[in-house]
Design an enzyme around this catalytic site. Structure first.
Site, PDB file in Angstrom:
ATOM      1  N   LYS A   1       0.846  -1.198   0.000  1.00 16.36           N
ATOM      2  CA  LYS A   1       0.000   0.000   0.000  1.00 16.36           C
ATOM      3  C   LYS A   1       0.878   1.244   0.000  1.00 16.36           C
ATOM      4  O   LYS A   1       1.595   1.523   0.964  1.00 16.36           O
ATOM      5  CB  LYS A   1      -0.908   0.049   1.225  1.00 16.36           C
ATOM      6  CG  LYS A   1      -1.948   1.157   1.053  1.00 16.36           C
ATOM      7  CD  LYS A   1      -2.625   1.571   2.338  1.00 16.36           C
ATOM      8  CE  LYS A   1      -1.902   2.675   3.067  1.00 16.36           C
ATOM      9  NZ  LYS A   1      -1.860   3.965   2.360  1.00 16.36           N
TER      10      LYS A   1
ATOM     11  N   GLU B   1      10.529   0.820  10.173  1.00 15.74           N
ATOM     12  CA  GLU B   1      11.545   1.846   9.913  1.00 15.74           C
ATOM     13  C   GLU B   1      10.847   3.176  10.128  1.00 15.74           C
ATOM     14  O   GLU B   1       9.998   3.566   9.327  1.00 15.74           O
ATOM     15  CB  GLU B   1      12.071   1.659   8.486  1.00 15.74           C
ATOM     16  CG  GLU B   1      13.441   2.234   8.306  1.00 15.74           C
ATOM     17  CD  GLU B   1      13.388   3.671   7.856  1.00 15.74           C
ATOM     18  OE1 GLU B   1      13.420   4.560   8.729  1.00 15.74           O
ATOM     19  OE2 GLU B   1      13.295   3.897   6.649  1.00 15.74           O
TER      20      GLU B   1
ATOM     21  N   CYS C   1      13.702  10.502   6.813  1.00 14.47           N
ATOM     22  CA  CYS C   1      13.728   9.985   8.174  1.00 14.47           C
ATOM     23  C   CYS C   1      15.108  10.128   8.806  1.00 14.47           C
ATOM     24  O   CYS C   1      15.218  10.317  10.006  1.00 14.47           O
ATOM     25  CB  CYS C   1      13.275   8.532   8.198  1.00 14.47           C
ATOM     26  SG  CYS C   1      14.124   7.527   7.000  1.00 14.47           S
TER      27      CYS C   1
ATOM     28  N   GLU D   1      10.646  15.312  15.601  1.00 16.23           N
ATOM     29  CA  GLU D   1      10.992  15.222  14.180  1.00 16.23           C
ATOM     30  C   GLU D   1      10.156  16.280  13.435  1.00 16.23           C
ATOM     31  O   GLU D   1       8.925  16.247  13.489  1.00 16.23           O
ATOM     32  CB  GLU D   1      10.630  13.825  13.665  1.00 16.23           C
ATOM     33  CG  GLU D   1      10.978  13.619  12.209  1.00 16.23           C
ATOM     34  CD  GLU D   1      10.703  12.193  11.724  1.00 16.23           C
ATOM     35  OE1 GLU D   1       9.624  11.659  12.033  1.00 16.23           O
ATOM     36  OE2 GLU D   1      11.572  11.642  11.031  1.00 16.23           O
TER      37      GLU D   1
HETATM   38  P1  NAI Z   1       2.058   7.939   8.443  1.00 19.64           P
HETATM   39  O1  NAI Z   1       2.944   7.124   9.288  1.00 19.64           O
HETATM   40  O2  NAI Z   1       0.676   8.189   8.904  1.00 19.64           O
HETATM   41  O3  NAI Z   1       1.950   7.289   6.986  1.00 19.64           O
HETATM   42  C1  NAI Z   1       2.785   6.274   6.488  1.00 19.64           C
HETATM   43  C2  NAI Z   1       1.951   5.160   5.843  1.00 19.64           C
HETATM   44  O4  NAI Z   1       1.201   4.472   6.837  1.00 19.64           O
HETATM   45  C3  NAI Z   1       0.925   5.634   4.826  1.00 19.64           C
HETATM   46  O5  NAI Z   1       0.885   4.707   3.762  1.00 19.64           O
HETATM   47  C4  NAI Z   1      -0.372   5.621   5.611  1.00 19.64           C
HETATM   48  O6  NAI Z   1      -1.510   5.475   4.799  1.00 19.64           O
HETATM   49  C5  NAI Z   1      -0.174   4.393   6.470  1.00 19.64           C
HETATM   50  N1  NAI Z   1      -0.971   4.362   7.706  1.00 19.64           N
HETATM   51  C6  NAI Z   1      -1.459   5.399   8.434  1.00 19.64           C
HETATM   52  N2  NAI Z   1      -2.115   4.938   9.520  1.00 19.64           N
HETATM   53  C7  NAI Z   1      -2.032   3.593   9.493  1.00 19.64           C
HETATM   54  C8  NAI Z   1      -2.499   2.550  10.346  1.00 19.64           C
HETATM   55  N3  NAI Z   1      -3.155   2.807  11.468  1.00 19.64           N
HETATM   56  N4  NAI Z   1      -2.216   1.278  10.016  1.00 19.64           N
HETATM   57  C9  NAI Z   1      -1.510   0.999   8.905  1.00 19.64           C
HETATM   58  N5  NAI Z   1      -1.067   1.930   8.052  1.00 19.64           N
HETATM   59  C10 NAI Z   1      -1.316   3.212   8.341  1.00 19.64           C
HETATM   60  O7  NAI Z   1       2.771   9.313   8.160  1.00 19.64           O
HETATM   61  P2  NAI Z   1       2.079  10.694   7.758  1.00 19.64           P
HETATM   62  O8  NAI Z   1       0.859  10.968   8.573  1.00 19.64           O
HETATM   63  O9  NAI Z   1       1.906  10.713   6.328  1.00 19.64           O
HETATM   64  O10 NAI Z   1       3.179  11.752   8.223  1.00 19.64           O
HETATM   65  C11 NAI Z   1       3.163  12.303   9.526  1.00 19.64           C
HETATM   66  C12 NAI Z   1       4.559  12.450  10.066  1.00 19.64           C
HETATM   67  O11 NAI Z   1       5.175  11.189  10.138  1.00 19.64           O
HETATM   68  C13 NAI Z   1       5.519  13.262   9.235  1.00 19.64           C
HETATM   69  O12 NAI Z   1       5.427  14.612   9.455  1.00 19.64           O
HETATM   70  C14 NAI Z   1       6.830  12.717   9.689  1.00 19.64           C
HETATM   71  O13 NAI Z   1       7.219  13.333  10.878  1.00 19.64           O
HETATM   72  C15 NAI Z   1       6.552  11.276   9.931  1.00 19.64           C
HETATM   73  N6  NAI Z   1       6.932  10.420   8.792  1.00 19.64           N
HETATM   74  C16 NAI Z   1       8.116   9.777   8.859  1.00 19.64           C
HETATM   75  C17 NAI Z   1       8.537   9.006   7.793  1.00 19.64           C
HETATM   76  C18 NAI Z   1       9.828   8.300   7.849  1.00 19.64           C
HETATM   77  O14 NAI Z   1      10.292   7.805   6.830  1.00 19.64           O
HETATM   78  N7  NAI Z   1      10.443   8.190   8.985  1.00 19.64           N
HETATM   79  C19 NAI Z   1       7.765   8.890   6.578  1.00 19.64           C
HETATM   80  C20 NAI Z   1       6.489   9.573   6.628  1.00 19.64           C
HETATM   81  C21 NAI Z   1       6.130  10.317   7.702  1.00 19.64           C
END
Ligand code: NAI
Length: 765
Positions: free
Chosen positions: A191, A265, A299, A397
């Site tokens: 996904k 990760e 990240c 972050e």
């Molecule tokens: P997120 O962690 O919500 O999204 C990442 C993925 O997880 C997306 O595909 C989303 O649809 C999915 N997801 C969301 N809730 C889920 C759940 N309960 N169960 C399974 N999958 C789920 O990240 P978001 O909201 O897009 O970004 C928010 C903050 O997260 C950013 O500002 C940043 O600080 C951090 N982030 C960190 C990343 C990294 O690589 N370390 C990447 C993306 C976001």
């Protein structure tokens, strides 16, 4: 001044726009609307949401919001495809991966343009970094597929892998997930993030072109709920997630007790340390890359500048000057350094955090540079100085183009500041003194350390973090291993529940033993310790007779033991030969008292003396086996295609819980005391194992937890460990025949006692 002379003096670039037309034409050819890619076919679009271009705010396409029924369909397709796909030879699977790599290269410009339009990243980055690395991942793993049997004997794929990825490197994260999973023989349901699904959908076309069997790769789009449906699907064998720490914790809790494989990760707040002897110009260029690459939405972004006080003013002045020459603009302009953030919600989030930084006393600097006219998710590169370690901007972050700066005086202080974070993903060190750099690298708790360079990535080198940055590695041999499971582990049967206490007469030996009142104490920090509770619990033999008493350990005892263990962390840097010597000595001393231990075992379990003697002998042998490993289970030199080497190193963790036969373990402290084991390296706390396990799972000072016991407590341990996301191993009520030397005298537990750390060192340049 004429135009040419003007350009020579300003060294200004003209615009060099890349055309969006081929990508727009591809979207139009799909009617601007997408369904899922399941079982080799496109489904009809369902309920849709818009995917916008963050640089313009204009809609690019409509994407289907996947339902639980869609997820179920995709998982079923992946399950059906699994037997045939995993039965292919590694060579056959490798050829498919090779075909994917070639096809990605053939269509690389379309991928780059589409990625930049969808995500907002500069075309320079998507074209020169993201997409080439995608191809590299598939090539690299094509090789692993073929060498799997030789390099991972006895291992087998998990089955169906659910993979959930973020929006910051949409296609690259897809490649990091799909390439090793397919190489190992798994099938996948992936996904993409809701902001950036387009290149994953274009990738589905590559899967079709490469003629992968239907169901091997399924792409399902949607929001967080779609991801949650995938995580919770009962027929998924492993979840691989990259994204926020918050969602990572939800997934950890949701998979607890299910036996699903899991790699996380997550976020970071990585230090970028500049010592006063650094090559300042290089360190500044590195910093530009560390924090403004991908608008800081990385990240492992070097988002905390730690600068040695003596060069602070000079460095900050130079940095501000460099910031004013950065160009923020149209992601499709090849001369642009900083593109658009992924979505308005992220812009708002970053602005809020910067405001907070200012309110808490930070000084915010933004260079006086133009932003594109007409809106779009653009932010200037930002620097916040006068920050202290407790400020929100120094701990949270930000995930945007914002650098916070702090100074330090001594190397020790630099290490303290660097490690003062709940994260542990990456770190960068700049110094011309190789002794200093190589002294600091192992002291920083981060999965990746770059010396005199930054943001190096390669398929051959593992990537991943410690603490709240998650666990598991992607890339390298360790990343490949994360998609494989021991064959026997898939076939484990439930352990028989302990036989009820039988009536019987206490043995002669037991009477002898009981003749002297032995008070089994706990053992903490190299000393015998009375339980904090002041209570004892009675230990019964198989006939219900009392065989002894042990202390009733509680939360406070665990706290003391963890404190003692953390004070003994120097054990990890003790020379491997020294650690081996101590383990051999432990074995030797245990053997010396083998008879006494065997009798004690017999008294507690009712087994025959011969069988108890065998168990003690096996314990001695196991101590010898791991003593033998101490100086052999070590790092590797990887060969990424840049002139650097990465030294992979493991960090040992020592923990000892106990309940089943506590007296044999408490007796052990006498052996420990005579074997030169440094204080705090082994601590013994006795008591009710389920409640002690809960305390340990919740304790942030414990980095890894192993629990052997029933399924319910195993689930509890995994759920309770979400706080600091410690790595757990639990036996989940299954029967592990630990006497099996072939299975347990090597890799199996060594891998669970270590997490590979990669240190990138310039080499041969
Ligand atoms: P997120 O962690 O919500 O999204 C990442 C993925 O997880 C997306 O595909 C989303 O649809 C999915 N997801 C969301 N809730 C889920 C759940 N309960 N169960 C399974 N999958 C789920 O990240 P978001 O909201 O897009 O970004 C928010 C903050 O997260 C950013 O500002 C940043 O600080 C951090 N982030 C960190 C990343 C990294 O690589 N370390 C990447 C993306 C976001």
């Amino acid at each position: 001044m004429n135009k040419i002379a003007e350009i020579f003096s300003s060294l200004d670039y003209g615009p060099a726009p890349e055309s969006p037309e081929p990508a727009l034409a591809w979207l139009a050819s799909k009617g601007g609307k997408f369904g899922h890619f399941i079982n080799g076919k496109w489904t009809k679009p369902g309920r849709v949401f818009a995917s916008d271009n963050p640089a313009t705010g204009r809609k690019l396409a409509d994407i289907t919001d996947g339902t639980a029924a869609d997820v179920d369909k995709a998982v079923k397709a992946a399950r059906a495809a699994f037997p045939a796909w995993s039965a292919l030879s590694g060579y056959e699977r490798g050829k498919y991966l090779y075909a994917i790599a070639r096809l990605v290269q053939k269509h690389s410009r379309l991928f780059s343009v589409l990625e930049s339009m969808d995500n907002g990243k500069p075309i320079r980055e998507s074209r020169d970094i993201d997409i080439p690395l995608v191809a590299r991942h598939f090539y690299h793993h094509a090789g692993w597929a073929q060498h799997l049997e030789r390099e991972f004997p006895g291992m087998t794929p998990y089955g169906v892998c659910g993979q959930i990825i973020p929006w910051n490197f949409p296609l690259l994260m897809l490649a990091w997930k799909i390439a090793p999973a397919l190489a190992a023989g798994n099938t996948v349901v992936l996904k993409p993030a809701e902001f950036t699904s387009l290149t994953a959908l274009l990738f589905a076309e590559i899967v079709e072109k490469a003629k992968l069997p239907p169901g091997v790769v399924n792409i399902i789009t949607g929001m967080g709920d779609t991801g949650a449906a995938l995580v919770n699907h009962a027929d998924v064998d492993k979840i691989a997630f990259t994204g926020s720490t918050e969602v990572g914790k939800i997934i950890r809790a949701a998979t607890a007790g299910t036996g699903k494989g899991l790699s996380l990760e997550l976020g970071g707040k990585s230090p970028y340390i500049v010592f006063d002897d650094a090559d300042v110009d290089s360190a500044i260029e590195g910093l530009v890359d560390a924090i403004w690459f991908n608008q800081g939405q990385v990240c492992c972004a070097g988002s905390r500048l730690l600068i040695q006080e003596s060069i602070e003013d000079r460095f900050i002045a130079k940095l501000k000057k460099r910031m004013s020459s950065l160009r923020v603009g149209d992601p499709l302009d090849k001369a642009v350094d900083i593109g658009a953030l992924v979505a308005p919600v992220q812009v708002a989030r970053v602005r809020d955090l910067v405001k907070k930084g200012a309110a808490e006393g930070g000084q915010v600097y933004e260079p006086d540079i133009d932003l594109p006219k007409g809106g779009g998710c653009f932010l200037r590169p930002t620097l916040i100085t006068h920050v202290s370690p407790s400020h929100t901007v120094a701990t949270e972050e930000i995930f945007g183009p914002v650098l916070v700066a702090m100074s330090f005086r001594t190397p020790e202080e630099a290490v303290q500041l660097a490690n003062n974070t709940k994260y542990g993903l990456a770190a960068t060190i700049w110094s011309e003194n190789i002794n200093l750099a190589l002294d600091i690298a192992p002291k920083i708790k981060a999965g990746v350390v770059w010396i005199n360079g930054t943001n190096n990535f390669d398929a051959a080198v593992g990537f991943g973090g410690y603490k709240e940055s998650g666990f598991g590695r992607e890339g390298g041999k360790e990343g490949m291993g994360a998609y494989l499971k021991a064959k026997w582990e898939k076939e484990l049967k439930p352990a028989a529940t302990a036989a009820p206490a039988k009536a019987g007469t206490p043995s002669r030996e037991l009477d002898d033993h009981d003749g002297i009142d032995q008070t089994a104490k706990m053992y903490i920090g190299g000393k015998q310790a009375r339980p904090d509770s002041g209570y004892s619990r009675t230990i019964h033999g198989p006939g219900g007779e009392m065989v002894g008493e042990v202390g009733e350990g509680n939360r406070k005892d665990i706290r003391n033991a963890v404190e003692a263990a953390r004070a003994a962390l120097g054990w990890g840097t003790t020379a491997a030969h020294g650690r081996a010597q101590i383990l051999y000595f432990l074995g030797e001393n245990l053997e010396y008292r083998a008879d006494e231990f065997a009798r004690r075992l017999r008294a507690q379990t009712g087994e025959s003396l011969a069988s108890a003697q065998k168990e003690v002998a096996a314990s001695v042998e196991r101590l010898f086996a791991f003593a033998g490993w101490a100086d052999k289970y070590d790092g590797a030199v990887h060969n990424p295609p840049s002139r650097t080497i990465a030294i992979a190193m493991g960090n040992p963790v020592v923990l000892v819980p106990s309940e089943r036969s506590p007296l044999s373990v408490t007796d052990l402290y006498q052996v420990i005391e005579t074997s030169d084991v440094p204080a705090g390296v082994i601590n013994i706390v006795t008591g009710a194992s389920a409640s002690l396990a809960k305390t340990m799972a919740e304790h942030d000072g414990i980095d890894a937890l192993w629990f052997a016991g029933d399924a319910a407590t195993s689930t509890m341990v995994e759920k309770a460990s979400t706080g600091n996301l410690k790595q757990t191993w639990t036996s989940r009520g299954l029967y592990y025949d630990l006497s099996d030397k072939a299975k347990f005298e090597g890799d199996y537990f060594l891998r669970r006692a270590t997490q590979v750390k990669n240190v990138w060192v310039p080499y041969g340049a």
